[in-house]
Design a protein around this motif. Structure first.
Motif, PDB file in Angstrom:
ATOM      1  N   ASP A   1      38.068  28.932  27.610  1.00  0.00           N
ATOM      2  CA  ASP A   1      37.198  27.998  26.906  1.00  0.00           C
ATOM      3  C   ASP A   1      37.739  27.669  25.519  1.00  0.00           C
ATOM      4  O   ASP A   1      37.667  26.534  25.059  1.00  0.00           O
ATOM      5  CB  ASP A   1      35.793  28.579  26.802  1.00  0.00           C
ATOM      6  CG  ASP A   1      34.807  27.594  26.232  1.00  0.00           C
ATOM      7  OD1 ASP A   1      34.598  26.531  26.843  1.00  0.00           O
ATOM      8  OD2 ASP A   1      34.254  27.868  25.146  1.00  0.00           O
TER       9      ASP A   1
ATOM     10  N   HIS B   1      46.152  22.628  41.145  1.00  0.00           N
ATOM     11  CA  HIS B   1      45.812  23.626  40.128  1.00  0.00           C
ATOM     12  C   HIS B   1      47.068  24.381  39.711  1.00  0.00           C
ATOM     13  O   HIS B   1      48.061  24.434  40.446  1.00  0.00           O
ATOM     14  CB  HIS B   1      44.771  24.614  40.659  1.00  0.00           C
ATOM     15  CG  HIS B   1      45.267  25.455  41.794  1.00  0.00           C
ATOM     16  ND1 HIS B   1      45.184  25.053  43.112  1.00  0.00           N
ATOM     17  CD2 HIS B   1      45.896  26.677  41.822  1.00  0.00           C
ATOM     18  CE1 HIS B   1      45.715  25.971  43.894  1.00  0.00           C
ATOM     19  NE2 HIS B   1      46.167  26.965  43.142  1.00  0.00           N
TER      20      HIS B   1
ATOM     21  N   ARG C   1      29.342  25.771  31.012  1.00  0.00           N
ATOM     22  CA  ARG C   1      29.691  26.853  31.929  1.00  0.00           C
ATOM     23  C   ARG C   1      29.163  26.506  33.299  1.00  0.00           C
ATOM     24  O   ARG C   1      28.091  25.958  33.405  1.00  0.00           O
ATOM     25  CB  ARG C   1      29.098  28.180  31.468  1.00  0.00           C
ATOM     26  CG  ARG C   1      29.834  28.795  30.303  1.00  0.00           C
ATOM     27  CD  ARG C   1      31.287  29.078  30.631  1.00  0.00           C
ATOM     28  NE  ARG C   1      31.399  29.883  31.815  1.00  0.00           N
ATOM     29  CZ  ARG C   1      31.274  31.201  31.839  1.00  0.00           C
ATOM     30  NH1 ARG C   1      31.030  31.862  30.758  1.00  0.00           N
ATOM     31  NH2 ARG C   1      31.388  31.878  32.967  1.00  0.00           N
TER      32      ARG C   1
ATOM     33  N   SER D   1      34.942  30.407  41.804  1.00  0.00           N
ATOM     34  CA  SER D   1      33.902  30.511  40.779  1.00  0.00           C
ATOM     35  C   SER D   1      34.416  29.855  39.513  1.00  0.00           C
ATOM     36  O   SER D   1      35.592  29.985  39.165  1.00  0.00           O
ATOM     37  CB  SER D   1      33.529  31.977  40.518  1.00  0.00           C
ATOM     38  OG  SER D   1      34.668  32.734  40.149  1.00  0.00           O
ATOM     39  N   GLU D   2      33.547  29.152  38.851  1.00  0.00           N
ATOM     40  CA  GLU D   2      33.912  28.437  37.629  1.00  0.00           C
ATOM     41  C   GLU D   2      34.050  29.415  36.478  1.00  0.00           C
ATOM     42  O   GLU D   2      33.179  30.248  36.245  1.00  0.00           O
ATOM     43  CB  GLU D   2      32.829  27.407  37.322  1.00  0.00           C
ATOM     44  CG  GLU D   2      33.034  26.621  36.066  1.00  0.00           C
ATOM     45  CD  GLU D   2      31.844  25.710  35.800  1.00  0.00           C
ATOM     46  OE1 GLU D   2      31.035  26.061  34.921  1.00  0.00           O
ATOM     47  OE2 GLU D   2      31.719  24.691  36.483  1.00  0.00           O
TER      48      GLU D   2
ATOM     49  N   ARG E   1      39.113  28.092  36.777  1.00  0.00           N
ATOM     50  CA  ARG E   1      38.336  28.665  37.871  1.00  0.00           C
ATOM     51  C   ARG E   1      39.051  29.914  38.386  1.00  0.00           C
ATOM     52  O   ARG E   1      40.196  30.196  38.003  1.00  0.00           O
ATOM     53  CB  ARG E   1      38.171  27.673  39.015  1.00  0.00           C
ATOM     54  CG  ARG E   1      39.457  27.391  39.783  1.00  0.00           C
ATOM     55  CD  ARG E   1      39.240  26.436  40.945  1.00  0.00           C
ATOM     56  NE  ARG E   1      40.450  26.324  41.772  1.00  0.00           N
ATOM     57  CZ  ARG E   1      40.538  25.613  42.892  1.00  0.00           C
ATOM     58  NH1 ARG E   1      39.489  24.923  43.323  1.00  0.00           N
ATOM     59  NH2 ARG E   1      41.665  25.588  43.578  1.00  0.00           N
TER      60      ARG E   1
ATOM     61  N   THR F   1      38.074  24.084  48.731  1.00  0.00           N
ATOM     62  CA  THR F   1      38.619  24.605  47.474  1.00  0.00           C
ATOM     63  C   THR F   1      39.996  24.051  47.159  1.00  0.00           C
ATOM     64  O   THR F   1      40.521  24.305  46.068  1.00  0.00           O
ATOM     65  CB  THR F   1      38.712  26.141  47.519  1.00  0.00           C
ATOM     66  OG1 THR F   1      39.649  26.527  48.541  1.00  0.00           O
ATOM     67  CG2 THR F   1      37.360  26.769  47.806  1.00  0.00           C
TER      68      THR F   1
ATOM     69  N   ALA G   1      39.898  22.476  32.775  1.00  0.00           N
ATOM     70  CA  ALA G   1      38.909  23.408  33.313  1.00  0.00           C
ATOM     71  C   ALA G   1      39.625  24.620  33.875  1.00  0.00           C
ATOM     72  O   ALA G   1      40.845  24.603  34.068  1.00  0.00           O
ATOM     73  CB  ALA G   1      38.057  22.734  34.392  1.00  0.00           C
TER      74      ALA G   1
ATOM     75  N   SER H   1      34.009  24.868  32.790  1.00  0.00           N
ATOM     76  CA  SER H   1      33.884  23.536  33.387  1.00  0.00           C
ATOM     77  C   SER H   1      34.663  22.532  32.554  1.00  0.00           C
ATOM     78  O   SER H   1      35.250  22.861  31.525  1.00  0.00           O
ATOM     79  CB  SER H   1      32.420  23.137  33.505  1.00  0.00           C
ATOM     80  OG  SER H   1      31.803  23.129  32.232  1.00  0.00           O
TER      81      SER H   1
END
Length: 204
Positions: free
Chosen positions: A64, A42, A204, A166-167, A156, A38, A154, A170
């Motif tokens: 999104d 980020h 997704r 977990s997304e 997460r 992981t 993206a 994407s």
């Protein structure tokens, strides 16, 4: 613990990983040494003990609608606490708007980490978690050789109990107006937070 994190475009991620490698090759602490699957560059927007009911879908909708977001790195710095070495991110208005909206969704969530709250949050990408005072100047010089730019593309969430991610959203393609094209094709447009709905999500 559950987080909300943004992931970098390929060129920005590679710039951060290159800084990780420079630190590691110099024998300094570096996130390059973290081999967990992981581990990747980020930006953490929020961290709480657990998400309220329905929050994960609402967070996915927000991210999104907002992505992609411009990202420009600033200077390398040392934050308080466990002495992490970080690459600061210039806080663009779009990023601050998304951060505030994320915390609106998480209002009342148990165990909010105070350093991620609006007004205290310092946007950054981590380079190393701990190192000796004597190495700080050398580490800054090795890590921050330039100030690259890219995008956040993206989102997460990391679960510290299971050590999995977990997304939420994407990878976003660039809007058509931002792709290479003939002269005069127009200026890039940044989507508004409320400009799209869950029904319009194509990835997704």
């Amino acid at each position: 613990m559950r987080t909300v994190e943004l992931l970098c475009s390929p060129e920005l991620e590679e710039a951060v990983r290159a800084a990780w490698r420079r630190l590691a090759e110099a024998g300094l602490p570096s996130l390059a040494r973290n081999i967990h699957p992981t581990n990747r560059p980020h930006l953490t927007l929020a961290s709480v003990d657990e998400f309220p009911p329905g929050a994960e879908q609402r967070l996915a909708d927000l991210c999104d609608a907002a992505l992609p977001l411009p990202a420009r790195l600033d200077r390398v710095a040392v934050l308080d606490g466990s002495a992490p070495l970080v690459w600061l991110i210039r806080p663009a208005p779009q990023l601050l708007a998304l951060h505030g909206a994320v915390w609106d969704v998480l209002a009342g969530a148990p165990g909010p980490r105070p350093w991620h709250l609006p007004g205290r949050w310092i946007p950054h990408l981590s380079l190393a978690l701990r190192f000796r005072d004597a190495d700080r100047r050398r580490a800054r010089a090795l890590a921050g050789l330039d100030r690259p730019a890219g995008e956040f593309v993206a989102a997460r969430s990391y679960d510290s109990d299971t050590r999995t991610v977990s997304e939420l959203v994407s990878v976003h393609p660039r809007p058509a107006c931002c792709r290479p094209g003939p002269p005069g094709c127009g200026r890039p447009r940044t989507p508004e937070l409320s400009g799209r709905t869950a029904g319009s999500r194509t990835r997704r």
